[in-house]
Design a protein around this motif. Sequence first.
Motif: not given
Length: 311
Positions: A19-21, A46-50, A54-55
């Motif tokens: 699931g890591e963008l 980092a990008d996936s965590r963001a 946000a969700e």
Amino acid sequence: MTSILDQLRTMTTVVADTGELAAVRKHKPIDCTTNPSLVLKAFDAADSRAVLEAEIERGRASGQDPAAIAAALPIALGVELSKLIPGRISTEVEANLSFDAKASVARALEIVEAYAARGVGTDRILIKLAATWEGIRAAEVLQRQGIDCNLTLIFSLTQAIASADAGAFLISPFVGRITDWFKKAEGVDSYAAAKDPGVLSVRAIYDYYKSNGISTIVMGASFRNVEQIKALAGCDNLTISPALLEELGSEAGVLPLALSNEAAAPTLRQTIDAPKFRWDVAIDPMANELLANGIRGFDQDFRTMLGVLDR
């Protein structure tokens, strides 16, 4: 000379088991898959965590409880993944519904609706269900409604046959977990790829499907090393972790075709009803144990997400 990964792409649809963008941007798979385990791992990127954070904030701001937010996280991540790939996102019905066909169908329809509300149609998703008898029955209902399904946690030919009989779009047999079980049971450190029990399990399913004209896609999953992947080159789909994609991408050499429709070994067609399904799984210690462990593991990871959200 092209890499092993590039050669594999000419034989097999490569799916990213992450699931890591950033990893998806780099490796450019056709499809992606999500589950609670992969969502938890995505918090480390980092990008996936963001996206996930946000969700969570949106859910909290709208007064959703932790269970509702946790259920939305794979969908939020799936939406972002869908922007990076040309194919489909597999999204899982929660593991605690694995023995309730009616509830699984209802939850699957909620997932479809949630994706639609975010602009992602049914042609871009697969509903992922554990291949229990009830999960297979749920898939049968959904397939008749035009909602394609991925039956996961496949550890036996019986599960694969029942899934095909139900009209499942795709199945995910777990190579590495089968291999791990046999290594422990037989007290060995490793297997040559040609004798690897996980590889042989997928080959048996592939031969059964292709020799009987079954259109259900076989997607090998849960790999431990690149040799297992090479031994299944030509399988319809293979879902591969970023680390193994990296290894395949950096390796040169010639990748032989291991599986093909034409070379599939003829296999007698069977019919699997509920008593036979339950009996076959019950008397197979590997399939019985790994199916139960897989359901427990996904449920535990979902509960771990709940624990994070309760803080």
